[in-house]
Write an enzyme that holds these catalytic residues in place. Sequence first.
Site, short mmCIF file in Angstrom:
data_model
loop_
_atom_site.label_atom_id
_atom_site.label_comp_id
_atom_site.label_asym_id
_atom_site.label_seq_id
_atom_site.Cartn_x
_atom_site.Cartn_y
_atom_site.Cartn_z
N GLU A 131 -14.31 5.68 4.40
CA GLU A 131 -13.25 4.84 3.83
C GLU A 131 -12.91 3.72 4.81
OE1 GLU A 131 -9.95 7.58 3.31
OE2 GLU A 131 -9.57 7.64 5.46
N GLU A 168 -7.59 15.61 -1.06
CA GLU A 168 -7.39 15.48 0.39
C GLU A 168 -6.00 15.95 0.79
OE1 GLU A 168 -8.58 11.65 1.77
OE2 GLU A 168 -7.60 11.84 3.72
N LYS A 215 -10.34 6.21 -4.03
CA LYS A 215 -9.39 7.25 -3.62
C LYS A 215 -8.01 6.80 -4.09
CE LYS A 215 -7.68 8.46 0.98
NZ LYS A 215 -8.09 8.90 2.32
N ASP A 248 -7.55 16.61 6.34
CA ASP A 248 -7.37 15.40 7.15
C ASP A 248 -6.37 15.65 8.28
OD1 ASP A 248 -7.12 12.90 8.24
OD2 ASP A 248 -6.34 11.91 6.46
N HIS A 275 0.88 -1.18 0.00
CA HIS A 275 0.00 0.00 0.00
C HIS A 275 0.91 1.23 0.00
CE1 HIS A 275 -4.02 1.58 0.38
NE2 HIS A 275 -3.66 2.36 1.38
N LYS A 328 -11.47 10.97 12.27
CA LYS A 328 -10.80 9.71 12.61
C LYS A 328 -10.81 9.59 14.12
CE LYS A 328 -7.82 9.49 8.55
NZ LYS A 328 -6.46 9.64 7.98
N LYS A 332 -3.79 7.39 -3.78
CA LYS A 332 -2.74 7.96 -2.95
C LYS A 332 -1.67 8.51 -3.88
CE LYS A 332 -3.87 7.05 1.42
NZ LYS A 332 -3.95 8.10 2.46
N ASP A 378 -5.62 11.63 -2.41
CA ASP A 378 -5.08 12.02 -1.11
C ASP A 378 -3.58 12.25 -1.30
OD1 ASP A 378 -4.44 12.47 1.51
OD2 ASP A 378 -5.14 10.53 2.27
MG LIG Z 1 -5.77 11.18 4.45
#
Ligand SMILES: [Mg+2]
Length: 371
Positions: free
Chosen positions: A325, A223, A166, A248, A21, A272, A168, A197
Amino acid sequence: MSITIESIACWLVDIPTVRPHKLSMTTMGCQTLTIVRMTCAEGVVGWGEATTIGGLSYGAESPEAIKSAIETYLSPLLCGQTFSGVAALAQTMNASVKGNTFAKSALETAFLDALGKSLNLPVSSLLGGALTQRLPVLWTLASGDTEKDIAEGQRLLAEGRHNTFKLKIGARDLATDIRHALAIKAALGEDVSVRVDVNQAWDLTTAIKGMAQLQAGGIDLVEQPIPLWDRRGLIALSQRFEVPILADEAVATSHDGYALASDGFTGAYALKIAKAGGPAQALKLAHVAQAAGVALYGGTMLEGTLGSVASLHAWSTVSMQWGTEMFGPLLLKDDIVVHPLDFSDGQVTLPQGPGLGIEIDADKLHHYSRR
Ligand SMILES: [Mg+2]
């Protein structure tokens, strides 16, 4: 009704991911969950999880530090004490321990699980009551390879598991990242929402260039494009572009949310539980956002099922304009719960039953626990 905490145990649980990831600051191949078991009077047991992303490359608390803060500082404050609810629990923790919101989140979660079980109520009822039992869940394409990401997105669309994605970005140069994002958007099509993001990787100048191209290419949401400390930059970007900004890392607590909104930020906040210090604390930021007209999004630290469900109970009590998410469990090769969550049709179902509504698999907890 109040509950007395008798003992707290803590484990570091290492679970491999289904694929690498790739984030702007690191590439993850394994996730470490810090798991808490809170034993209360009359044999009631609550479970909690604190999980961060990529060790110290993402934030100030590592899994090892979270465990140490719980065992050395927070557990002695709580054991032997009786609490009527999360307000009293948070007051006790905050009076003696600054920051350490991940550790506090695991403990608040375990307390809510125990309180819910003793009252025979789901955690969502302790937080205001669920508005919905099914919540939208996107998937993050982050293999680091454009063609692999397109294939993965198309497969998940065909399976009906997700309909929103989304990406990255931020680890590579701007032109490469923009090509990558727009190629995926073009391949997945008009009707599929694609967001990016950047995880703070750009400076303001790069962000102005990047956002113009992302907006023109049909990306729906950008993001945290710039560092968390650049609040003025984030506000300026939110006012300059039509494509909304999702804050975020810049918003952890209700105080952050208030400051950003009152200075003119428009867009959305990623909630979060780990940033805020627990499910109930994260909802304080949600309520500030609602008061300011800022939209909401249910964010993840890539928690396993335990932490994801704790978040879902909180997210179910507010309207999430940008969905959630909470796909963390799907990124892990295995988990420590008996019954996995139901992910289908781009949504996840809130578990039923008292407390969090999940059962821990003791054998798996033992198997994956760090010795
Ligand atoms: Mg984020």
